[in-house]
Design a protein around this motif. Structure first.
Motif, PDB file in Angstrom:
ATOM      1  N   PRO A  15       0.832  -1.205   0.000  1.00 15.99           N
ATOM      2  CA  PRO A  15       0.000   0.000   0.000  1.00 15.99           C
ATOM      3  C   PRO A  15       0.869   1.258   0.000  1.00 15.99           C
ATOM      4  O   PRO A  15       2.065   1.210   0.321  1.00 15.99           O
ATOM      5  CB  PRO A  15      -0.796  -0.114   1.300  1.00 15.99           C
ATOM      6  CG  PRO A  15      -0.745  -1.557   1.662  1.00 15.99           C
ATOM      7  CD  PRO A  15       0.596  -2.034   1.196  1.00 15.99           C
ATOM      8  N   HIS A 200      -5.556   2.837   2.119  1.00 21.85           N
ATOM      9  CA  HIS A 200      -5.456   1.736   3.081  1.00 21.85           C
ATOM     10  C   HIS A 200      -5.733   2.261   4.481  1.00 21.85           C
ATOM     11  O   HIS A 200      -5.079   3.195   4.938  1.00 21.85           O
ATOM     12  CB  HIS A 200      -4.045   1.125   3.025  1.00 21.85           C
ATOM     13  CG  HIS A 200      -3.887  -0.085   3.890  1.00 21.85           C
ATOM     14  ND1 HIS A 200      -2.717  -0.395   4.541  1.00 21.85           N
ATOM     15  CD2 HIS A 200      -4.778  -1.077   4.231  1.00 21.85           C
ATOM     16  CE1 HIS A 200      -2.876  -1.519   5.215  1.00 21.85           C
ATOM     17  NE2 HIS A 200      -4.114  -1.953   5.054  1.00 21.85           N
ATOM     18  N   ARG A 208      -8.941  -1.875   2.527  1.00 24.23           N
ATOM     19  CA  ARG A 208      -8.230  -1.213   1.426  1.00 24.23           C
ATOM     20  C   ARG A 208      -9.179  -0.941   0.269  1.00 24.23           C
ATOM     21  O   ARG A 208      -9.914  -1.829  -0.179  1.00 24.23           O
ATOM     22  CB  ARG A 208      -7.067  -2.078   0.951  1.00 24.23           C
ATOM     23  CG  ARG A 208      -6.123  -1.363  -0.017  1.00 24.23           C
ATOM     24  CD  ARG A 208      -4.890  -2.200  -0.284  1.00 24.23           C
ATOM     25  NE  ARG A 208      -3.952  -1.516  -1.159  1.00 24.23           N
ATOM     26  CZ  ARG A 208      -2.818  -2.055  -1.598  1.00 24.23           C
ATOM     27  NH1 ARG A 208      -2.490  -3.289  -1.224  1.00 24.23           N
ATOM     28  NH2 ARG A 208      -2.008  -1.382  -2.406  1.00 24.23           N
TER      29      ARG A 208
END
Length: 289
Positions: A15, A200, A208
């Motif tokens: 992420p 996220h 997410r």
């Protein structure tokens, strides 16, 4: 799939602003292969280019992008607006981008090195310059902190337009990134591309949001201003779609996750709550003494 391929997939799927955490986990999971991180240079390069990581040129406050569209090979990239090329250490840049997230700064944590002059020439040079100028106005108006780039694609006489914006808030357990990429064909008068949002949230959970919105539009004027106008319209429309989707999610699916009333289908009389016998009066069953 080999161990290296598996680990590389972890890197490429990290992420925004959390690559260092992923690398730390890799070191723990692959403790029997202590040199595996040093073998991940291709994965770091792919991550940096796909995530549109930014760097700072010496003596400049303007961020410049790392992408496949401005790559010169061998770790060198160019920036059309500053007419320069530069070198990037992908492994170092990936880790320092993460430090920026932890510090909750929206700047570009690494300076590029070995800067050289790189003049854009060819049939798309003027369109690149005018698009970059118009895009600058749009980006500054609509993004708090963002970087952008316009690059000629010599092989098919198109130009690539790239925008990235990051927002890091690890103290509040979330990080996010907006990426948009458009391929413009001046001869055909059209624009094709995509908008990607990656957010996220990881406080007491792991949620997410990953989106990939395709964009297609006609460019009537064929100018830099016309290109920026179509991009602005497309991104405004998508922002509105996202906002509407969040409202529907909150009012629909999320609301359906909990009961509106107790199982008795009767509202609780809160002024009498101290007199309720939990098992018998609320639950409807018999209470045991």
């Amino acid at each position: 799939m080999s161990q290296l391929e598996t680990v590389a997939a972890f890197v490429e799927g990290a992420p925004p602003g959390e690559l260092a955490d992923v690398v730390a986990d890799i070191k723990v999971l692959a403790i029997s292969s202590p040199d595996i991180v040093s073998e991940l240079a291709p994965a770091f390069e792919k991550y940096n280019e796909e995530q549109l990581i930014t760097v700072k040129l010496p003596g400049s406050s303007q961020p410049v992008l790392i992408s496949s569209h401005n790559s010169l090979g061998d770790g060198r990239y160019y920036d059309a607006e500053s007419a320069s090329s530069f070198a990037v250490d992908h492994a170092t840049q990936a880790c320092r981008e993460v430090q920026a997230a932890r510090d909750e700064v929206l700047t570009f944590p690494q300076k590029a090195s070995a800067v050289q002059s790189h003049i854009i020439e060819g049939p798309q040079a003027d369109l690149v310059k005018s698009t970059s100028k118009s895009l600058s106005t749009y980006v500054k108006e609509h993004f708090a902190n963002a970087a952008y780039g316009v690059y000629p694609i010599e092989s098919d006489s198109k130009i690539a337009v790239v925008i990235v914006a990051n927002k890091y808030s690890p103290n509040n357990f979330w990080n996010g990134r907006w990426r948009s990429l458009y391929m413009v064909d001046p001869a055909a008068g059209n624009l094709e591309g995509s908008i990607k949002v990656d957010v996220h949230y990881y406080e007491d959970g792991n949620v997410r949001l990953l989106t990939n919105k395709s964009v297609s539009a006609s460019i009537l004027s064929g100018t830099g201003a016309g290109i920026a106008k179509e991009i602005s319209a497309a991104e405004k429309k998508y922002q509105e779609e996202l906002n509407k989707g969040f409202v529907n999610l909150s009012e629909g699916a999320f609301k359906g996750l909990r009961r509106q009333l107790p199982v008795t289908r009767q509202k609780i009389e809160w002024d009498k709550v101290t007199s309720y016998r939990l098992g018998q009066d609320i639950g409807g069953g018999s209470s045991k003494r």
